[in-house]
Design a protein around this motif. Structure first.
Motif, PDB file in Angstrom:
ATOM      1  N   TYR A  67       0.832  -1.215   0.000  1.00 46.29           N
ATOM      2  CA  TYR A  67       0.000   0.000   0.000  1.00 46.29           C
ATOM      3  C   TYR A  67       0.865   1.264   0.000  1.00 46.29           C
ATOM      4  N   VAL A  68       2.023   1.144   0.623  1.00 44.02           N
ATOM      5  CA  VAL A  68       2.987   2.256   0.589  1.00 44.02           C
ATOM      6  C   VAL A  68       3.513   2.405  -0.836  1.00 44.02           C
ATOM      7  N   GLY A  69       3.867   1.278  -1.437  1.00 39.18           N
ATOM      8  CA  GLY A  69       4.355   1.293  -2.819  1.00 39.18           C
ATOM      9  C   GLY A  69       3.301   1.820  -3.786  1.00 39.18           C
ATOM     10  N   ALA A  70       2.046   1.456  -3.547  1.00 33.28           N
ATOM     11  CA  ALA A  70       0.962   1.911  -4.431  1.00 33.28           C
ATOM     12  C   ALA A  70       0.799   3.424  -4.347  1.00 33.28           C
ATOM     13  N   ALA A  71       0.960   3.973  -3.141  1.00 38.04           N
ATOM     14  CA  ALA A  71       0.851   5.438  -2.979  1.00 38.04           C
ATOM     15  C   ALA A  71       1.963   6.129  -3.757  1.00 38.04           C
ATOM     16  N   LEU A  72       3.167   5.563  -3.707  1.00 36.77           N
ATOM     17  CA  LEU A  72       4.283   6.163  -4.454  1.00 36.77           C
ATOM     18  C   LEU A  72       4.074   6.011  -5.964  1.00 36.77           C
TER      19      LEU A  72
END
Ligand SMILES: [Zn+2]
Length: 248
Positions: A218-223
């Motif tokens: 989810y962190v990667g998706a935000a980036l």
């Protein structure tokens, strides 16, 4: 897709680490930072139990910096056996240790990292100016990892100039994370890492729950949204960065 969770405190989580790693099927490997001598030893033990899947670090969190004189020997003894030094740094938000104690401990950690040629995991909360000064004087370039980066655009630019690596956590995905997303826009993907900071800071849709490595996506998706890149590309770039920075 495969991610690297570069900051998860599996040894402080309370749940069985094997279980958390087992269900993080899209996570290749993780870094488990120590926050004091005891948790650094636990991290080292996990890196032996889950060889190749867990990298250990040894260090003293700035909250505990006043105990550095007592913990230093034990942490130095482990320093050669771990993949990175830290987490160390400065926290002038909670300010649980006097600034001088935090700075002494931080500088000593950097000296150990330099001597051993290892990366350093840096906690920086409401202490951008002081961390910048110390990193500028003594930092280890791209192997200086600013964990859970929350700086705005101005500080992001200034730290970019020092050649450091930025690690993003749940806050970049928070509804209130606009300042961090605007800052992340400035960071070239090849200078970035992703992390969960498990058990803290779970990203949406799990906000408020106990965090775990599986949710690093989810962190990667935000980036990916910030950089307008496919998630798969963010996963492969940040994973390659992690391998390079941690020497894996
Ligand atoms: Zn941490």
């Amino acid at each position: 897709m495969s991610w690297v969770d570069t900051h998860c405190h599996l040894q402080l989580d309370g749940r069985p680490p094997g279980e958390l790693l087992g269900r993080a099927t899209d996570v290749d490997w993780v870094v488990v930072p120590g926050v004091d001598a005891e948790s650094s030893a636990a991290s080292l033990a996990l890196s032996r139990e889950f060889q190749g899947q867990v990298l250990a670090t040894a260090g003293l969190h700035p909250h505990e910096a006043s105990t550095w004189p007592h913990q230093r020997t034990a942490i130095e003894d482990m320093a050669r056996q771990v993949s990175a030094i830290g987490e160390t740094g400065l926290d002038f938000y909670r300010h649980l240790a006097p600034a001088e104690d935090q700075e002494t401990s931080f500088r000593d950690h950097i000296a150990i990292a330099r001597e051993l040629g290892k990366p350093i995991v840096v906690h920086c909360r409401d202490a951008f100016s002081a961390v910048h000064t110390i990193v500028e004087e003594t930092g280890v370039g791209p192997q200086t990892i600013l964990h859970c980066w929350t700086g705005g655009r101005r500080w992001t630019r200034r730290f970019l100039d020092l050649g450091v690596t930025f690690s993003f956590a749940g806050p970049v995905a928070f509804e209130t994370g606009e300042t961090i997303r605007l800052a992340a826009e400035l960071v070239p993907p090849e200078r970035a890492l992703v992390e969960t900071d498990t058990p803290y800071l779970a990203p949406p849709p799990h906000r408020g729950e106990q965090n775990e490595p599986a949710w690093v996506e989810y962190v990667g998706a935000a980036l990916a949204k910030v950089w307008a890149l496919p998630e798969g590309e963010v996963a492969s770039i940040t994973s390659a960065n992690a391998a390079r920075v941690f020497g894996k």
